[in-house]
Design a protein around this motif. Structure first.
Motif, PDB file in Angstrom:
ATOM      1  N   THR A   1      14.440  -3.668   1.302  1.00  0.00           N
ATOM      2  CA  THR A   1      13.981  -2.290   1.502  1.00  0.00           C
ATOM      3  C   THR A   1      12.699  -2.022   0.732  1.00  0.00           C
ATOM      4  OG1 THR A   1      16.211  -1.463   1.926  1.00  0.00           O
ATOM      5  CG2 THR A   1      14.582   0.135   1.153  1.00  0.00           C
ATOM      6  N   VAL A   2      12.660  -2.385  -0.526  1.00  0.00           N
ATOM      7  CA  VAL A   2      11.468  -2.143  -1.354  1.00  0.00           C
ATOM      8  C   VAL A   2      10.247  -2.829  -0.750  1.00  0.00           C
ATOM      9  CG1 VAL A   2      10.400  -2.629  -3.580  1.00  0.00           C
ATOM     10  CG2 VAL A   2      12.724  -1.730  -3.495  1.00  0.00           C
ATOM     11  N   LEU A   3      10.391  -4.088  -0.362  1.00  0.00           N
ATOM     12  CA  LEU A   3       9.246  -4.832   0.164  1.00  0.00           C
ATOM     13  C   LEU A   3       8.738  -4.227   1.473  1.00  0.00           C
ATOM     14  CD1 LEU A   3      10.502  -8.453  -0.596  1.00  0.00           C
ATOM     15  CD2 LEU A   3       8.602  -7.270  -1.716  1.00  0.00           C
ATOM     16  N   PHE A   4       9.650  -3.886   2.379  1.00  0.00           N
ATOM     17  CA  PHE A   4       9.227  -3.328   3.659  1.00  0.00           C
ATOM     18  C   PHE A   4       8.609  -1.940   3.497  1.00  0.00           C
ATOM     19  CE2 PHE A   4      11.874  -6.381   6.184  1.00  0.00           C
ATOM     20  CZ  PHE A   4      10.881  -6.739   7.087  1.00  0.00           C
ATOM     21  N   VAL A   5       9.206  -1.105   2.653  1.00  0.00           N
ATOM     22  CA  VAL A   5       8.707   0.263   2.515  1.00  0.00           C
ATOM     23  C   VAL A   5       7.355   0.282   1.808  1.00  0.00           C
ATOM     24  CG1 VAL A   5       9.157   2.525   1.487  1.00  0.00           C
ATOM     25  CG2 VAL A   5      11.007   1.290   2.607  1.00  0.00           C
ATOM     26  N   VAL A   6       7.185  -0.526   0.778  1.00  0.00           N
ATOM     27  CA  VAL A   6       5.870  -0.604   0.109  1.00  0.00           C
ATOM     28  C   VAL A   6       4.819  -1.115   1.084  1.00  0.00           C
ATOM     29  CG1 VAL A   6       4.555  -1.757  -1.711  1.00  0.00           C
ATOM     30  CG2 VAL A   6       6.818  -0.823  -2.215  1.00  0.00           C
ATOM     31  N   MET A   7       5.166  -2.138   1.867  1.00  0.00           N
ATOM     32  CA  MET A   7       4.230  -2.644   2.877  1.00  0.00           C
ATOM     33  C   MET A   7       3.866  -1.543   3.872  1.00  0.00           C
ATOM     34  SD  MET A   7       4.796  -5.492   5.854  1.00  0.00           S
ATOM     35  CE  MET A   7       5.665  -4.255   6.824  1.00  0.00           C
ATOM     36  N   ALA A   8       4.875  -0.783   4.320  1.00  0.00           N
ATOM     37  CA  ALA A   8       4.614   0.287   5.285  1.00  0.00           C
ATOM     38  C   ALA A   8       3.666   1.336   4.702  1.00  0.00           C
ATOM     39  CB  ALA A   8       5.931   0.940   5.692  1.00  0.00           C
ATOM     40  N   GLN A   9       3.850   1.665   3.430  1.00  0.00           N
ATOM     41  CA  GLN A   9       2.988   2.670   2.822  1.00  0.00           C
ATOM     42  C   GLN A   9       1.565   2.152   2.670  1.00  0.00           C
ATOM     43  OE1 GLN A   9       4.377   5.723   2.400  1.00  0.00           O
ATOM     44  NE2 GLN A   9       2.238   6.352   2.192  1.00  0.00           N
ATOM     45  N   LEU A  10       1.408   0.878   2.343  1.00  0.00           N
ATOM     46  CA  LEU A  10       0.078   0.275   2.278  1.00  0.00           C
ATOM     47  C   LEU A  10      -0.597   0.324   3.653  1.00  0.00           C
ATOM     48  CD1 LEU A  10       0.821  -2.834   0.028  1.00  0.00           C
ATOM     49  CD2 LEU A  10      -0.765  -0.988  -0.530  1.00  0.00           C
ATOM     50  N   MET A  11       0.176   0.028   4.690  1.00  0.00           N
ATOM     51  CA  MET A  11      -0.391   0.049   6.042  1.00  0.00           C
ATOM     52  C   MET A  11      -0.787   1.463   6.452  1.00  0.00           C
ATOM     53  SD  MET A  11       2.137  -2.615   8.006  1.00  0.00           S
ATOM     54  CE  MET A  11       1.325  -2.298   9.562  1.00  0.00           C
ATOM     55  N   SER A  12       0.015   2.431   6.049  1.00  0.00           N
ATOM     56  CA  SER A  12      -0.285   3.819   6.400  1.00  0.00           C
ATOM     57  C   SER A  12      -1.494   4.337   5.637  1.00  0.00           C
ATOM     58  CB  SER A  12       0.941   4.693   6.123  1.00  0.00           C
ATOM     59  OG  SER A  12       0.675   6.048   6.422  1.00  0.00           O
ATOM     60  N   ASP A  13      -1.468   4.174   4.307  1.00  0.00           N
ATOM     61  CA  ASP A  13      -2.555   4.696   3.485  1.00  0.00           C
ATOM     62  C   ASP A  13      -3.860   3.937   3.698  1.00  0.00           C
ATOM     63  OD1 ASP A  13      -0.628   6.350   2.557  1.00  0.00           O
ATOM     64  OD2 ASP A  13      -0.738   5.750   0.445  1.00  0.00           O
ATOM     65  N   GLY A  14      -3.750   2.669   4.082  1.00  0.00           N
ATOM     66  CA  GLY A  14      -4.950   1.866   4.309  1.00  0.00           C
ATOM     67  C   GLY A  14      -5.525   2.018   5.705  1.00  0.00           C
ATOM     68  N   GLY A  15      -4.907   2.843   6.534  1.00  0.00           N
ATOM     69  CA  GLY A  15      -5.399   3.055   7.890  1.00  0.00           C
ATOM     70  C   GLY A  15      -5.068   1.935   8.849  1.00  0.00           C
ATOM     71  N   ILE A  16      -4.258   0.973   8.408  1.00  0.00           N
ATOM     72  CA  ILE A  16      -3.944  -0.177   9.248  1.00  0.00           C
ATOM     73  C   ILE A  16      -3.167   0.261  10.489  1.00  0.00           C
ATOM     74  CG2 ILE A  16      -2.700  -2.379   9.336  1.00  0.00           C
ATOM     75  CD1 ILE A  16      -3.186  -2.610   6.301  1.00  0.00           C
ATOM     76  N   ALA A  17      -2.147   1.098  10.271  1.00  0.00           N
ATOM     77  CA  ALA A  17      -1.324   1.547  11.389  1.00  0.00           C
ATOM     78  C   ALA A  17      -2.147   2.330  12.408  1.00  0.00           C
ATOM     79  CB  ALA A  17      -0.168   2.404  10.871  1.00  0.00           C
ATOM     80  N   GLY A  18      -3.028   3.191  11.921  1.00  0.00           N
ATOM     81  CA  GLY A  18      -3.862   3.977  12.827  1.00  0.00           C
ATOM     82  C   GLY A  18      -4.785   3.115  13.666  1.00  0.00           C
ATOM     83  N   ARG A  19      -5.406   2.102  13.026  1.00  0.00           N
ATOM     84  CA  ARG A  19      -6.315   1.219  13.768  1.00  0.00           C
ATOM     85  C   ARG A  19      -5.558   0.387  14.799  1.00  0.00           C
ATOM     86  NH1 ARG A  19      -8.368   0.748   8.492  1.00  0.00           N
ATOM     87  NH2 ARG A  19      -7.398  -1.296   8.165  1.00  0.00           N
ATOM     88  N   LEU A  20      -4.383  -0.095  14.420  1.00  0.00           N
ATOM     89  CA  LEU A  20      -3.580  -0.872  15.361  1.00  0.00           C
ATOM     90  C   LEU A  20      -3.124  -0.007  16.537  1.00  0.00           C
ATOM     91  CD1 LEU A  20      -1.345  -3.049  13.001  1.00  0.00           C
ATOM     92  CD2 LEU A  20      -3.146  -3.853  14.541  1.00  0.00           C
ATOM     93  N   ALA A  21      -2.732   1.223  16.238  1.00  0.00           N
ATOM     94  CA  ALA A  21      -2.286   2.117  17.301  1.00  0.00           C
ATOM     95  C   ALA A  21      -3.434   2.413  18.277  1.00  0.00           C
ATOM     96  CB  ALA A  21      -1.758   3.420  16.704  1.00  0.00           C
ATOM     97  N   ALA A  22      -4.619   2.644  17.740  1.00  0.00           N
ATOM     98  CA  ALA A  22      -5.778   2.915  18.596  1.00  0.00           C
ATOM     99  C   ALA A  22      -6.101   1.705  19.474  1.00  0.00           C
ATOM    100  CB  ALA A  22      -6.982   3.287  17.738  1.00  0.00           C
ATOM    101  N   GLY A  23      -6.066   0.523  18.882  1.00  0.00           N
ATOM    102  CA  GLY A  23      -6.331  -0.695  19.650  1.00  0.00           C
ATOM    103  C   GLY A  23      -5.269  -0.968  20.698  1.00  0.00           C
ATOM    104  N   TRP A  24      -4.008  -0.755  20.333  1.00  0.00           N
ATOM    105  CA  TRP A  24      -2.897  -0.974  21.253  1.00  0.00           C
ATOM    106  C   TRP A  24      -2.973   0.015  22.412  1.00  0.00           C
ATOM    107  CZ3 TRP A  24       0.247  -3.607  23.796  1.00  0.00           C
ATOM    108  CH2 TRP A  24       1.522  -3.211  24.190  1.00  0.00           C
TER     109      TRP A  24
END
Length: 484
Positions: free
Chosen positions: A350-373
């Motif tokens: 849980t800790v590893l996945f949630v920290v990774m998710a927050q890094l992806m969110s705060d780093g704009g990774i999720a947004g860029r992937l969503a736009a590309g997808w």
């Protein structure tokens, strides 16, 4: 974009290799998310500061889940050591009575225990009772997976709580939307249940099917009502628990002695249900507890009022029940050690996945992937949400991990539309949760419990419709909501 894909590619490759565990795959994903986060920042100092902030935010979100994991497993260990549990399943001679007991085990008893503790405990409780009912081992495993159908509220809705935080939605909003979408799923599961029961020689007649529909309607209605009017964390517990008593009375017609025996066996569950109901429904007490010594490390982060949280009352019940049943120091040391050993794997993942998710969110990774997808797939990107969420649940065996892995990406597809955001988050929550039932970890555990060595492939050949049905219904509902 290549760097943004690295975390997902690393996790999928690690899990597909079957040479590493889920937590090791999560660690690989966390490490691989760092380059994209780093290079998105204007300079090294900013990158370090943002990375530290995202990691701390992720750790705090993890605590929301860890508190329930630890207290839930402590509760489970205390109850197990005190030899408390569900009332014994009666030997049911007639097919009609066996069928009614089977329905109660699959739709009420299993989901109730999963709601209280989570982590497959509902399956552990119901599988021996199904075998005792005369169900074949493979059939018992498949029907035992029905204990996982309310996983969004499993472990006091720990995965839904984390998902709401990652989607930046109120927990009430995500819980209610998930409940509304669960109602059609319950109908689909009932249709499949009839087929599975028939394969075991139990054929309900038309009157029995109507009776089943009424109970399912009551379960779905209570689930929606409890999410809306009471509290999301205890909605699954209340919806199933409130139906267990009248169902037991209707099916068994127990005398006073049998009622007392059932109440004695269910004491810890009645106690924790009563405490949660009182603390979450009485307005003055609820208001006081929600504002008493609130923990909130930073503005905008989810608040944690300890005396209102489910984890606190689970721990209080565990300690109180253990003292009441006079568990000695040896038992306490053993159960705390066992709870710790059981909690460590899900806590670490849980800790590893949630920290990774927050890094992806705060780093704009999720947004860029969503736009590309979305640019590549168009509107089809939205309709793939159930499949992607289901795959995450299937691979990780955890709705918390599935939400942490994909919630930022799924909700980014909403493009700022609050209505679409809510439904996409609910679809992700449900798809990831429902497919955990078919994860290799869950199936292998069930095969071991049933003593069915080498039977994994046979179980999957019978169980796959559970996952396919959930994905088809969620995709159809999402299409209706998007087009609407």
């Amino acid at each position: 974009m290549t760097l943004d894909l690295l975390p997902f590619a690393g996790i999928l490759a690690a899990l597909a290799s079957r040479r590493v565990s889920v937590w090791q795959a999560a660690l690989a994903g966390l490490i691989l998310s760092l380059p994209a986060f780093w290079f998105a920042a204007p300079d090294a100092q900013t990158a370090m500061a943002r990375m530290a902030g995202a990691a701390m935010h992720g750790l705090w979100l993890s605590w929301l889940a860890l508190s329930v994991i630890l207290s839930g497993l402590l509760f489970h260990q205390v109850v197990s050591r005190a030899r408390a549990g569900p009332a014994p399943t009666p030997e049911a001679a007639s097919p009609e009575r066996r069928y009614r007991v089977l329905f109660a085990l699959c739709f009420l008893v299993g989901p109730f225990f999963e709601s209280v503790t989570g982590f497959g405990v509902g399956l552990v409780v119901t599988l021996p009772l199904l075998l005792r009912l005369g169900i074949t081992p493979v059939g018992a495993i498949v029907l035992g997976l029905y204990s996982q159908m309310l996983v969004p509220w499993g472990g006091m809705a720990v995965g839904t709580t984390v998902g709401a935080a990652l989607a930046e939605l109120p927990l009430h909003t995500l819980g209610l939307a998930s409940a509304l979408l669960t109602v059609p799923l319950l109908g689909g599961y009932l249709w499949l249940f009839w087929r599975l029961a028939a394969a075991e020689g139990l054929h309900p007649n038309a009157n029995q099917r109507l009776d089943d529909l009424l109970w399912i309607a009551a379960l779905g209605g209570l689930l929606v009502l409890c999410n809306d009017a009471v509290a999301v964390p205890i909605a699954g517990l209340l919806a199933t628990g409130l139906l267990l008593v009248p169902r037991h009375w209707r099916d068994q017609r127990p005398n006073l002695t049998q009622w007392r025996a059932a109440a004695h066996s269910a004491r810890p569950y009645l106690l924790v249900t009563g405490l949660l109901l009182v603390t979450h429904t009485l307005p003055p007490l609820r208001h006081t507890l929600k504002h008493l010594w609130v923990w909130q490390p930073a503005p905008g982060w989810p608040a944690f009022p300890p005396f209102y949280e489910v984890s606190f009352w689970l721990a209080v019940t565990a300690l109180g029940y253990g003292l009441a049943t006079r568990l000695d120091a040896v038992h306490w040391r053993a159960l705390v050690a066992d709870a710790g050993r059981m909690a460590w794997p899900p806590a670490r993942t849980t800790v590893l996945f949630v920290v990774m998710a927050q890094l992806m969110s705060d780093g704009g990774i999720a947004g860029r992937l969503a736009a590309g997808w979305h640019a590549a797939a168009g509107n089809a990107a939205l309709y793939a949400a159930p499949l992607l969420g289901g795959l995450a649940g299937l691979l990780t065996a955890s709705n918390t991990a599935a939400n942490a892995l994909l919630m930022p990406l799924q909700t980014a597809l909403a493009g700022g539309d609050p209505r679409l955001l809510t439904w996409l988050a609910a679809v992700q929550n449900l798809a990831g949760s429902n497919l955990t039932a078919l994860s290799p970890i869950r199936i292998e555990m069930a095969v071991a419990l049933a003593g069915l060595a080498g039977g994994t492939a046979h179980v999957y050949s019978r169980a796959w419709p559970l996952g396919a049905l959930a994905l088809l219904l969620l995709t159809a509902m999402l299409a209706v909501l998007v087009l609407g």
